[in-house]
Design a protein around this motif. Structure first.
Motif, mmCIF file in Angstrom:
data_model
loop_
_atom_site.group_PDB
_atom_site.id
_atom_site.type_symbol
_atom_site.label_atom_id
_atom_site.label_comp_id
_atom_site.label_asym_id
_atom_site.label_seq_id
_atom_site.Cartn_x
_atom_site.Cartn_y
_atom_site.Cartn_z
ATOM 1 N N SER A 62 0.829 -1.209 0.000
ATOM 2 C CA SER A 62 0.000 0.000 0.000
ATOM 3 C C SER A 62 0.861 1.256 0.000
ATOM 4 O O SER A 62 0.551 2.240 -0.682
ATOM 5 C CB SER A 62 -0.914 0.015 1.225
ATOM 6 O OG SER A 62 -1.995 -0.873 1.082
ATOM 7 N N ARG A 67 -2.553 3.251 -1.995
ATOM 8 C CA ARG A 67 -3.947 2.801 -1.970
ATOM 9 C C ARG A 67 -4.098 1.617 -1.019
ATOM 10 O O ARG A 67 -3.135 0.873 -0.779
ATOM 11 C CB ARG A 67 -4.403 2.398 -3.384
ATOM 12 C CG ARG A 67 -4.469 3.567 -4.335
ATOM 13 C CD ARG A 67 -4.734 3.132 -5.761
ATOM 14 N NE ARG A 67 -6.049 2.533 -5.939
ATOM 15 C CZ ARG A 67 -7.161 3.210 -6.190
ATOM 16 N NH1 ARG A 67 -7.117 4.524 -6.286
ATOM 17 N NH2 ARG A 67 -8.311 2.593 -6.359
ATOM 18 N N HIS A 358 -5.594 7.047 -1.550
ATOM 19 C CA HIS A 358 -6.539 6.812 -0.463
ATOM 20 C C HIS A 358 -6.164 7.576 0.804
ATOM 21 O O HIS A 358 -6.814 7.430 1.834
ATOM 22 C CB HIS A 358 -6.652 5.313 -0.163
ATOM 23 C CG HIS A 358 -7.408 4.567 -1.217
ATOM 24 N ND1 HIS A 358 -7.354 3.198 -1.364
ATOM 25 C CD2 HIS A 358 -8.234 5.014 -2.206
ATOM 26 C CE1 HIS A 358 -8.120 2.829 -2.379
ATOM 27 N NE2 HIS A 358 -8.662 3.914 -2.908
ATOM 28 N N GLU A 449 -13.474 3.377 -1.304
ATOM 29 C CA GLU A 449 -12.085 3.058 -1.597
ATOM 30 C C GLU A 449 -11.895 1.647 -2.157
ATOM 31 O O GLU A 449 -10.786 1.128 -2.202
ATOM 32 C CB GLU A 449 -11.240 3.284 -0.338
ATOM 33 C CG GLU A 449 -11.253 4.761 0.065
ATOM 34 C CD GLU A 449 -10.385 5.101 1.248
ATOM 35 O OE1 GLU A 449 -9.859 4.168 1.894
ATOM 36 O OE2 GLU A 449 -10.225 6.293 1.542
#
Length: 469
Positions: A62, A67, A358, A449
């Motif tokens: 991530s 994200r 995100h 998301e």
């Protein structure tokens, strides 16, 4: 984002499995970390930084793309358990964006992003596989070396200079020097494996922490009453269900000791930064992928829990001339989701309009301005691994923490009156409206998301309508 007149160098120090409360600067545990404390006092300490997924591989994947892991299928460590997707090199990488903005990128240490492709496929110019090199070097230099106490750790008989922590620092210092000679701004990510278990400090650090002097965690009186079954089962998996504090104290002492040893290694790396004359024009970022139970709630390692011990992490940013010394931020931040857009802004890079991070850039907080709509909560996820699959989603604000356990009782903790998370009050009638609100806020973020769990209509209804026992 416009390109800055002078792009600062960026040094990212990521450690593995460090609790938020086990740095001297936190004032919460008797651990000596003078060099990391110096970073904090020279910059900004983020008091409410959280890992969005407290597992090594997904967290680091991530971080590479900015994200949530569920959005690209990196649900758990690809090296353990059922085979799972990993972040492919065709995916977006902020390191690649910095590279295009003129940065020379270096990477050393733990990777965990893909089993086949190394960092050079994700925007890094230089990669030093320090762990592989160290293991090979150790086998030649100390062919008779054997460790015998498994995950519970032991004293390392090696000289300090020959330990993994200090060899990593030495290799990192050499790479930093190489990057500093390239004539371009550089970004160096240094990944230490410490203090991930098993903790093996040298005697000189172990002697600083007598087991009988180690204070008991505030959560150690855990009874698991009205808690998900998996928590007590985790004790049986590790064969620690009968451990008293006297059994845990030596393990925690070694954890403290390896953190102090790690701090010493980081101090040597920072000294090299000073020697190169780069400290004033280098942003230094220090954080961890997640924490460690280490006896908290009588548990070991991580997995199956969303306690503060594992989801709350240290985060420090030092940026001379931009961040005043002794700065502190009490806003909720996602350390590994908010850093990618922050790094682009620091480096004067740009992002294509069709890519959505995100997280949010920390630059307003770094510059001491309060954004009009900064988040009031953090959300973390877990998808199972190691001892079986067990799916969790967590939302935490200043007052409450709600944990959605898809196959067991949910959890609700009053973080003001029960900071050690000992009493699950999910069934209390007075909390019904709080639970409903938290479930809705959790759902909205997960859906937005790309978390496939809530795109499933049955699971969506379980969460939103509270269809649980």
């Amino acid at each position: 984002m416009t390109k800055q007149a002078k792009q600062p160098n960026i040094l990212i120090i990521m450690v593995d499995q460090l609790r938020y409360d086990c740095l001297g600067y936190s004032g919460l545990a008797p651990v000596a970390t003078p060099h990391i404390d110096g970073l904090a006092s020279g910059g900004m300490w983020f008091n409410c930084a959280y890992s969005h997924i407290p597992v090594c591989g997904p967290a680091r994947q991530s971080f590479a793309c900015g994200r949530r892991a569920e959005a690209f299928g990196g649900l758990w460590n690809f090296s353990l358990g059922l085979k799972i997707s990993a972040l492919e090199p065709t995916a977006y990488s902020w390191a690649r964006s910095l590279q295009k903005a003129g940065y020379r990128n270096g990477y050393i240490g733990k990777w965990d992003v893909h089993p086949t492709y190394d960092p050079t496929f994700y925007g890094y110019d230089e990669f030093v596989p320090s762990d592989e090199r160290y293991r090979a070097w150790l086998k030649v230099r100390y062919p008779e070396l054997v460790y015998s106490n498994g995950y519970f750790g032991e004293i390392d008989p090696l000289p300090l200079a020959d330990t993994r922590s200090h060899q990593t620092a030495e290799m990192a210092a050499a790479l930093m020097k190489q990057l500093s000679e390239c004539g371009s701004p550089w970004q160096l990510r240094v990944n230490f494996q410490e203090p991930h278990l098993p903790c093996r400090p040298t005697a000189e650090f172990a002697e600083r922490y007598a087991p009988e002097s180690i204070p008991k965690w505030g959560s150690f009186s855990e009874t698991f009453a009205d808690k998900p079954y998996i928590q007590e089962q985790q004790l049986r998996n590790w064969q620690i269900e009968n451990f008293a504090w006297e059994d845990w104290a030596p393990i925690v002492a070694r954890y403290y000791a390896i953190i102090s040893q790690l701090d010493d290694a980081i101090g040597r790396l920072l000294k090299e930064l000073d020697s190169l004359g780069k400290s004033e024009d280098t942003v230094v970022i220090f954080t961890s992928d997640h924490g460690d139970m280490c006896g908290g709630h009588r548990m070991m390692d991580k997995h199956y829990v969303m306690y503060e011990d594992v989801v709350k992490v240290p985060l420090i940013i030092r940026w001379p001339s931009v961040i005043p010394a002794d700065s502190r931020c009490d806003d909720f931040v996602h350390s590994l989701l908010d850093l990618p857009p922050t790094l682009l802004e620091i480096g004067g890079s740009t992002l294509t309009a069709d890519y959505q991070f995100h997280g949010e850039s920390l630059m307003p907080l770094i510059r001491g301005t309060q954004p009009a709509q900064w988040r009031n909560e953090v959300i973390a996820t877990y998808n199972g691994q190691q001892f079986g699959l067990y799916t969790q989603r967590m939302i935490r604000n200043k007052e409450w923490k709600y944990v959605w356990n898809c196959t067991d009782v949910d959890e609700l903790y009053d973080m003001i009156n029960d900071p050690h998370e000992l009493r699950n009050v999910i069934r209390h009638p007075a909390n019904k409206s709080i639970v409903q609100e938290l479930r809705k806020r959790l759902y909205d973020t997960l859906f937005r998301e790309g978390d496939g769990l809530v795109h499933n209509s049955w699971m969506r209804d379980q969460l939103l309508e509270g269809r649980k026992k």
